[in-house]
Scaffold this active site. Structure first.
Site, mmCIF file in Angstrom:
data_model
loop_
_atom_site.group_PDB
_atom_site.id
_atom_site.type_symbol
_atom_site.label_atom_id
_atom_site.label_comp_id
_atom_site.label_asym_id
_atom_site.label_seq_id
_atom_site.Cartn_x
_atom_site.Cartn_y
_atom_site.Cartn_z
ATOM 1 N N SER A 124 10.796 -5.197 -6.821
ATOM 2 C CA SER A 124 9.923 -5.239 -5.661
ATOM 3 C C SER A 124 10.800 -5.521 -4.446
ATOM 4 C CB SER A 124 8.867 -6.342 -5.838
ATOM 5 O OG SER A 124 8.020 -6.399 -4.721
ATOM 6 N N TRP A 138 3.706 -3.924 1.039
ATOM 7 C CA TRP A 138 3.649 -3.673 -0.401
ATOM 8 C C TRP A 138 4.221 -4.799 -1.245
ATOM 9 C CZ3 TRP A 138 0.867 0.090 -2.554
ATOM 10 C CH2 TRP A 138 0.459 1.136 -1.734
ATOM 11 N N TRP A 164 1.930 -7.667 -2.237
ATOM 12 C CA TRP A 164 0.892 -7.123 -3.114
ATOM 13 C C TRP A 164 1.437 -6.922 -4.529
ATOM 14 C CZ3 TRP A 164 0.536 -2.258 -5.516
ATOM 15 C CH2 TRP A 164 -0.701 -1.983 -6.103
ATOM 16 N N GLU A 165 2.643 -6.345 -4.632
ATOM 17 C CA GLU A 165 3.266 -6.141 -5.947
ATOM 18 C C GLU A 165 3.488 -7.477 -6.646
ATOM 19 O OE1 GLU A 165 5.748 -2.124 -4.638
ATOM 20 O OE2 GLU A 165 6.770 -4.076 -4.662
ATOM 21 N N LEU A 166 3.999 -8.438 -5.915
ATOM 22 C CA LEU A 166 4.246 -9.764 -6.472
ATOM 23 C C LEU A 166 2.953 -10.398 -6.978
ATOM 24 C CD1 LEU A 166 6.439 -12.008 -6.839
ATOM 25 C CD2 LEU A 166 5.752 -12.837 -4.596
#
Length: 139
Positions: A9, A79, A82-84
């Site tokens: 990420s 992003w 959000w990914e985390l």
């Protein structure tokens, strides 16, 4: 569906750093996911939409762990947080963080183990000491 040892990420603004990290990780036999490398034909940065999010969700699900690259650029990204968060909800403690400089970090980053680069080996700080990222992934 292809599986990955590690989802990276990051912000694409840090591409030189990300490619260096990929080379190090690949040299230890780890299969890493980087959206603009692994899905360069399917995901177009200029056209991010719901399909992009769905593709990222599938890659997060098919990854054993997540390495969050904490830089000024990733902190500004829409992003990476959000990914985390998605991965945390999905797989909990299989997240670690690499901060290449003295980049300030949000407080929530401190709940994850820190990764250090030592002689081209990524080491994860654990309560029991430091172990290689590869060994941490095998735990």
């Amino acid at each position: 569906m292809k599986t990955y040892d590690l989802f990276i990420s990051h912000s694409s603004s840090d591409s030189d750093l990300i490619l260096k990290m990929k080379a190090i990780l690949n040299s230890f036999g780890l299969n890493v996911y980087i959206d603009w490398v692994s899905d360069r034909n399917a995901l177009t940065r200029e056209l991010t939409n719901i399909s992009t999010a769905k593709a990222i969700i599938e890659r997060l699900k098919s990854s054993k762990a997540l390495l969050y690259i904490n830089t000024d650029s990733s902190f500004q990204s829409q992003w990476t947080p959000w990914e985390l968060g998605y991965f945390h909800a999905l797989k909990g403690n299989r997240i670690c963080v690499y901060t290449p400089n003295d980049t300030p970090k949000p407080a929530y980053i401190d709940i994850y183990p820190r990764v250090n680069l030592v002689d081209d080996i990524l080491m994860v700080e654990t309560e029991g000491g430091c172990i290689s990222l590869k060994d941490w992934l095998m735990e």
